[in-house]
Design an enzyme around this catalytic site. Structure first.
Site, short mmCIF file in Angstrom:
data_model
loop_
_atom_site.label_atom_id
_atom_site.label_comp_id
_atom_site.label_asym_id
_atom_site.label_seq_id
_atom_site.Cartn_x
_atom_site.Cartn_y
_atom_site.Cartn_z
N ASN A 35 0.84 -1.20 0.00
CA ASN A 35 0.00 0.00 0.00
C ASN A 35 0.87 1.25 0.00
OD1 ASN A 35 -2.52 1.32 -0.04
ND2 ASN A 35 -2.46 1.63 2.17
N SER A 125 -4.23 1.88 18.08
CA SER A 125 -5.33 2.70 17.57
C SER A 125 -6.39 2.93 18.63
CB SER A 125 -5.95 2.00 16.36
OG SER A 125 -7.17 2.59 15.99
N TYR A 150 -10.24 -5.10 12.07
CA TYR A 150 -9.09 -4.21 12.21
C TYR A 150 -8.89 -3.83 13.67
CZ TYR A 150 -6.48 0.14 12.47
OH TYR A 150 -5.59 1.11 12.85
N LYS A 154 -5.72 -4.77 16.62
CA LYS A 154 -4.98 -3.86 17.49
C LYS A 154 -5.11 -4.28 18.95
CE LYS A 154 -3.34 -1.32 14.24
NZ LYS A 154 -1.90 -1.46 13.90
N ASN A 200 -9.93 6.18 3.94
CA ASN A 200 -10.02 7.20 4.98
C ASN A 200 -10.64 8.48 4.42
OD1 ASN A 200 -8.77 5.52 6.91
ND2 ASN A 200 -6.75 6.08 6.13
#
Length: 335
Positions: A35, A125, A150, A154, A200
C-alpha cells in the site's frame, strides 16, 4: 543509533522516518509495497537530504524475518507500522487482516527474544476503545469488544506485546493509541497516497476536490451528534510522527516506568465529518460534491482523546490544527 521502521514507506511510517532522520537516527525501512510505492524514498530524501536503508520484505515470511535480523544484528529498536489499516475493508476481508496484522508482529517479537535488550513501539489505535462510555477517552477507559476485525487486531496485538513483556524483562515496549491521522509534510514531498480507492476520509475529500473522484460519500447523518455525522479526533501526521520520536527517546534513555506502557496520541478535540468538509472547503476554496449515504458497519459514533498522559509523561503535545492539516493534505494532493 539504527532504528528499524516496518511499513516505513507507508503514510505514517514515512513521516516518522523523516522525523527520526531529522533527530540524527539512522533508519532501516522494511516495506512490502502493498500500500505504498518506492517513490516515497525520493520524498524522504528530498526532505532530509539522507536516503534511509530500504529492504523490500514480507514480514509474514518467518524465514525472511530471521535472515533480516541475522544481517542487521545491530538493530535493537523497532517502530512497527506494517499492517493493513482500513476498518471497512477489514469487515469484508477479516482473514486478510488477521494474517497481515498479527503474524508479522509475532515474527518480529520472536526475533527480539534473542537480544539482550530491545525497544519496541507499536502502532495501535483508538479503535481498541470501541464506543467509549465517556469522552474524552483516557488510557484507563475499558477495552470494548472490537467493532471491526481491524480494531480486534490492534487489541490482540497489544495483548501479544503485554504477554511477551511479562516473560521478557529485556523487552521494553510502548503502544501508541492514535486517533485519526491526516495531513501531509509541509514540503508536499510525502503524504497519504492510498493505492486504489481511499479508505479514509481526508484522501477521499482531497481526491474529490481535485476531480479524481466524482462524489464523496458521508456515511450516515443520523448519529446522536450535533450535525448527525460521526466525530473523530483528527491529528496532523507530523505531530503524530513527533510523538513516536518522543516515545523512542523514552525507551532509549530508559525513562520508562514499566516495560509496557500505553499512550493516547490525539489533539483532544473532536470534529464531525461535516465540520471537516466545511473546513476543507474554506482552506481550499473548493466546493465539494458530497452525498449522505447509509451508515458504514464498524463505525463508532464519537471518539476523541484525553492526551494528558502523553503531554505530561512523554512531554509531547500536538501543535498543528485541523485547518493546517487539511491545507497540507490539499497541497500534497495538488502536487
Amino acid at each position: 543509533m539504527k532504528i528499524l521502521v516496518t511499513g516505513g514507506l507507508g503514510y505514517i511510517g514515512s513521516h516518522v522516518v523523516v522525523e527520526l532522520q531529522n533527530e540524527g537516527f539512522e533508519v532501516v525501512i522494511i516495506d512490502n509495497l502493498s500500500n505504498s510505492t518506492i517513490d516515497v524514498l525520493k520524498g524522504i530524501k528530498a526532505i532530509t537530504n539522507k536516503q534511509p536503508i530500504f529492504e523490500k520484505l514480507d514480514l509474514r515470511d518467518k524465514i525472511s524475518v530471521t535472515d533480516f535480523f541475522n544481517t542487521h544484528e545491530d538493530i535493537n529498536s523497532i517502530i512497527h507500522f506494517a499492517a493493513s489499516k482500513a476498518v471497512g475493508e477489514s469487515v469484508e476481508k477479516p482473514l486478510l487482516y488477521y494474517e497481515n496484522n498479527l503474524s508479522p508482529l509475532v515474527n518480529i517479537l520472536q526475533e527480539l527474544q534473542n537480544k539482550k535488550a530491545s525497544n519496541f513501539i507499536f502502532s495501535s489505535s483508538c479503535t481498541v476503545y470501541g464506543q467509549a462510555d465517556t469522552l474524552p477517552i483516557t488510557e484507563s477507559a475499558p477495552i470494548k469488544p472490537a467493532e471491526s476485525p481491524y480494531g480486534n487486531t490492534k487489541q490482540v496485538g497489544e495483548e501479544i506485546i503485554r504477554d511477551t513483556c511479562k516473560v521478557e524483562p529485556n523487552l521494553n515496549a510502548i503502544a501508541l493509541r492514535y486517533f485519526n491521522p491526516i495531513g501531509a509534510h509541509e514540503t508536499g514531498n510525502i503524504g497519504e497516497l492510498p493505492l486504489g480507492t481511499p479508505q479514509n476520509l481526508v484522501p477521499f475529500i482531497t481526491q474529490t476536490g481535485i476531480g479524481k473522484r466524482d462524489q464523496l460519500s458521508v456515511f450516515g447523518n443520523d448519529y446522536p451528534t450535533e450535525d448527525g455525522t460521526c466525530i473523530r479526533d483528527y491529528i496532523h501526521v507530523v505531530d503524530l510522527a513527533k510523538a513516536h520520536v518522543s516515545a523512542l527517546k523514552r525507551l532509549v534513555n530508559q525513562d520508562n516506568d514499566y516495560n509496557f506502557e500505553i499512550f493516547n496520541i490525539g489533539t483532544g478535540k473532536g470534529s464531525s465529518v461535516l465540520e471537516v468538509i466545511n473546513a476543507f472547503e474554506e482552506v481550499s476554496n473548493q466546493k465539494l460534491n458530497y452525498k449522505i449515504v447509509g451508515r458504514r458497519e464498524g463505525d463508532v459514533i464519537a471518539a476523541y482523546a484525553d492526551t494528558t498522559k502523553a503531554n505530561t509523561v512523554l512531554g509531547w503535545k500536538s501543535e498543528l490544527n485541523l485547518k493546517e492539516a487539511l491545507l497540507s493534505a490539499w497541497k500534497w494532493e495538488n502536487k
